[in-house]
Write an enzyme that holds these catalytic residues in place. Structure first.
Site, short mmCIF file in Angstrom:
data_model
loop_
_atom_site.label_atom_id
_atom_site.label_comp_id
_atom_site.label_asym_id
_atom_site.label_seq_id
_atom_site.Cartn_x
_atom_site.Cartn_y
_atom_site.Cartn_z
N ASP A 96 0.91 -0.88 0.02
CA ASP A 96 0.08 0.02 -0.07
C ASP A 96 0.84 1.18 0.01
O ASP A 96 2.25 1.17 0.30
CB ASP A 96 -1.06 -0.04 1.03
CG ASP A 96 -0.17 -0.02 2.57
OD1 ASP A 96 1.09 0.37 2.56
OD2 ASP A 96 -1.00 -0.24 3.54
N GLU A 136 -6.14 2.25 0.02
CA GLU A 136 -4.80 2.21 -0.55
C GLU A 136 -4.04 0.99 -0.68
O GLU A 136 -2.97 0.70 -0.80
CB GLU A 136 -3.88 3.22 -0.03
CG GLU A 136 -3.41 3.19 1.46
CD GLU A 136 -4.31 3.63 2.38
OE1 GLU A 136 -3.83 3.71 3.65
OE2 GLU A 136 -5.50 3.71 2.22
#
Length: 544
Positions: free
Chosen positions: A407, A450
Site C-alpha cells: 500500500d 490504498e
C-alpha cells in the site's frame, strides 16, 4: 447365479471354521476335565493312574500327538507313551504362558518329539499346543496339563466336510495364520503367503467371498479364483488364533453355469429378436406404404398450388382419416404461415435490437461486479475467486503460490495535503505503475483504500520478492505529475509463500503477507519484507 456360487463357497468356509473352532473347544474341554481329575490324582501321588487317563484320552482322539502332566517346576510327571517323562519343559511357551490362564498356541514345528514320534510322511511335524493349569483347593499353581495336536487334524476336518460336496464344488481348502502364511493347502502352497489383497479381505470379522488372482509367493499363476473366506472366532477360554479359513475354486470353473445361462439367454434372445424383426418388417411395409406416399406428397407441397396438396387415400380406414385430416390441416397451415411470415418480419428486427442491448448490459454488469470502479483493477471479491482457483491448481501441480501485499506510504498525508481528488489520481497512478512492473500472469487487485494485493502462481518467495522490489522501485521512480510540480509516491510491500495442501486457504497466505507488510512499515517504509525473514529484516530500502 454368480452371487449364489460365491455364497456357497462362503458357507462351506464358515462350516469349516465352525468345525475347527468346535474341535479346538472340545480339546480344551477334554484337557479341562482331565486336569481336574489329574489334580486329585497328583495330590495322592498316583501318577500311574494319570498315565492311564492320558493314554485313554489320546486313544479317544487320534490327533493327539502327545499329552503330558508336569509339576509346578516344569518336570514331566506323566505322559502318553511315557514320552519326555522326567524332562524339564519349563522353557516351552505352552508351560510359560499357561500360568495366566488356559493357553492355545499357534502352529509350530515339533522340537523335542520330532525323533520320538512315528512320521512316515517325510514332512516336518507341526503341532498346535493346548494347555490348562492345575490348581489346588486354595488356587495355588500345581502344574500343567498340556497337549500337542497334529495340525493334519484340520486337513481331516476339511476332507470330511468337503468330500460329499466335491462332485459339485471341486474346491480346495486353505488354512492360513493371521499373517497370511499357508499352514494347510494344495501341494506346494504350505509356507507360502497369500497376496495382500486377499489377506486384507479375509482378515475381516465378517465372512464373505471375493474374486481375485490367488497368486501366493512363489506362484507364477495369476489365474483368478473365487474364494470364500472366514476367520476363526474368539473364545472366552483362550486368545484367538485369527486363523483364516479359505475355500477356493478357479473362477472360470465356478462361473461356468452362469456363463452357460447367459449364453442361452443371448442366443435365445437373438433368435426371438430376429423373428420379431421379420414380422415387424412385413407389418411395417404394409402399414407404412401409404404413409410414405403421403410423406412424398407433403415434401412436394406448394401452398400457392392447391393441386400439390396431399390427396385423399382409402388404403385402409386409418389412412383415409389421416389423409383427410392432414389435407384440412395443411389448408389452415397455409393461411397461418402467411400470417406468421408477416409477423416474423417485424419481430426479427425487434429481437435483434433487444439482444444487443442485453449483451451490452451483461458485459457492463460483469465488469461492475469484478472490477474496482476507481482503478479498473480486479476488486476484492473477484481477487478471492481467482485466488481460490489458483490454490486448487497449485495443490494439483504441487507448486508454490506467493502473495504480495502493498500500500501507499503516508497516503493519509497525501489526502490531507492535496485533497481527495489528488488522492484518487495517486491511486490510479499507483495501479498503472504496478501493472507495468508486474508479469502478465500475476493477479493484481485493489482490496480497498490504498491497499493492493498480488497473487503469483508457481512462484517461490525469493522470486516474488524480486517482483515486489521491481514494483516498489517502479512506483517510487515515476512521480505523479500535478498542475504544480509532481508527487513522488512510495509503497511498502510484504511477501509470503505457501505450498498449499487440502486445508490451506487464501486468507492464511494473505495474513502472512500482511504481517510482512507491517514489518516493512515498521522498518521505515518504502521497502519490501519477506515473511520468512521477519526475525532479521533490514530497515534499508530494498528487500528486508
Amino acid at each position: 447365479m454368480r452371487k449364489s456360487t460365491g455364497q456357497n463357497l462362503q458357507e462351506v468356509s464358515v462350516q469349516l471354521r465352525d468345525k475347527i473352532d468346535l474341535d479346538l473347544h472340545e480339546r480344551y474341554s477334554d484337557l479341562a476335565v482331565a486336569a481336574a481329575l489329574s489334580s486329585q490324582q497328583l495330590l495322592k501321588q498316583q501318577t500311574g493312574d494319570i498315565t492311564v487317563l492320558l493314554n485313554a484320552l489320546a486313544a479317544n482322539f487320534s490327533s493327539y500327538a502327545w499329552i503330558g502332566l508336569t509339576s509346578a517346576d516344569g518336570t514331566v510327571l506323566a505322559s502318553t507313551g511315557n514320552l519326555l517323562k522326567g524332562m524339564d519343559v519349563s522353557h516351552r511357551p505352552w508351560f510359560q504362558e499357561v500360568r495366566d490362564g488356559p493357553y492355545l498356541g499357534d502352529v509350530h514345528e515339533a522340537l523335542l518329539l520330532e525323533e520320538k514320534l512315528n512320521n512316515d510322511t517325510g514332512a516336518p511335524l507341526r503341532f498346535v499346543d493346548v494347555a490348562v493349569p492345575l490348581q489346588d483347593a486354595d488356587g495355588n499353581f500345581n502344574g500343567v496339563l498340556g497337549a500337542h495336536l497334529y495340525l493334519d487334524w484340520v486337513a481331516s476336518i476339511g476332507q470330511s466336510l468337503l468330500s460329499p460336496l466335491q462332485d459339485r464344488l471341486q474346491a480346495e481348502l486353505i488354512l492360513a495364520d493371521k499373517n497370511g502364511v499357508v499352514m494347510i493347502g494344495p501341494e506346494g502352497s504350505v509356507g507360502q503367503k497369500l497376496n495382500e489383497q486377499l489377506l486384507q479381505a479375509a482378515n475381516s470379522d465378517i465372512p464373505g467371498y471375493v474374486t481375485l488372482p490367488m497368486a501366493m509367493t512363489g506362484e507364477d499363476s495369476t489365474e483368478p479364483y473365487l474364494v470364500g473366506y472366514s476367520r476363526l472366532r474368539d473364545r472366552e477360554e483362550y486368545a484367538t488364533l485369527n486363523w483364516l479359513v479359505l475355500v477356493r475354486k478357479p473362477a472360470i470353473e465356478a462361473f461356468q453355469p452362469a456363463r452357460a445361462l447367459r449364453n442361452t439367454l443371448i442366443y435365445g434372445g437373438a433368435l426371438l429378436a430376429l423373428m420379431l424383426i421379420t414380422f415387424a418388417v412385413f407389418t411395417a411395409r404394409r402399414t407404412t406404404r401409404p404413409l410414405l406416399q403421403m410423406a412424398r406428397e407433403a415434401d412436394r407441397i406448394d401452398f400457392n398450388n392447391p393441386s400439390s396438396l396431399i390427396q385423399l387415400r382409402d388404403d385402409y380406414e386409418e389412412v383415409r382419416v389421416l389423409s383427410s385430416v392432414l389435407r384440412d390441416l395443411l389448408h389452415r397451415l397455409a393461411r397461418k404461415t402467411q400470417q406468421m411470415n408477416d409477423l416474423n418480419a417485424s419481430l426479427e428486427h425487434r429481437v435483434s435490437e433487444r439482444t444487443r442491448a442485453l449483451e451490452d448490459a451483461n458485459r457492463l454488469l460483469e465488469e461492475t461486479v469484478r472490477t474496482d470502479a476507481l482503478t479498473g483493477l480486479n476488486n476484492r471479491r473477484y481477487f478471492f475467486e481467482l485466488g481460490r482457483t489458483a490454490l486448487k491448481k497449485a495443490i494439483r501441480a504441487g507448486k508454490p503460490v506467493s502473495a504480495i501485499m502493498f500500500d501507499a506510504d503516508m497516503f493519509k498525508k497525501i489526502n490531507d495535503t492535496y485533497g481527495h481528488a489528488v488522492g484518487d489520481k495517486a491511486l490510479i497512478h499507483l495501479s498503472v505503475m504496478a501493472q507495468e512492473a508486474l508479469r502478465d500472469t500475476d493477479i493484481l487487485a485493489r482490496l480497498g483504500g490504498e491497499e493492493f494485493a498480488v497473487l503469483l502462481e508457481s512462484t517461490e518467495e525469493s522470486i516474488a520478492g524480486e517482483v515486489a522490489e521491481r514494483l516498489r522501485s517502479t512506483i517510487n521512480g515515476k512521480p505523479l505529475p500535478l498542475e504544480r510540480g509532481e508527487l513522488t509516491i512510495s509503497v511498502s510491500a510484504g511477501v509470503a509463500c505457501l505450498y498449499p495442501e487440502g486445508g490451506d486457504d487464501l486468507d492464511s497466505l494473505l495474513a502472512q503477507a500482511d504481517k510482512a507488510l507491517y514489518a516493512a512499515k515498521s522498518g521505515g517504509r518504502n521497502q519490501v519484507a519477506l515473511y520468512s525473514r521477519l526475525d532479521d529484516h533490514s530497515a534499508s530500502p530494498g528487500l528486508a
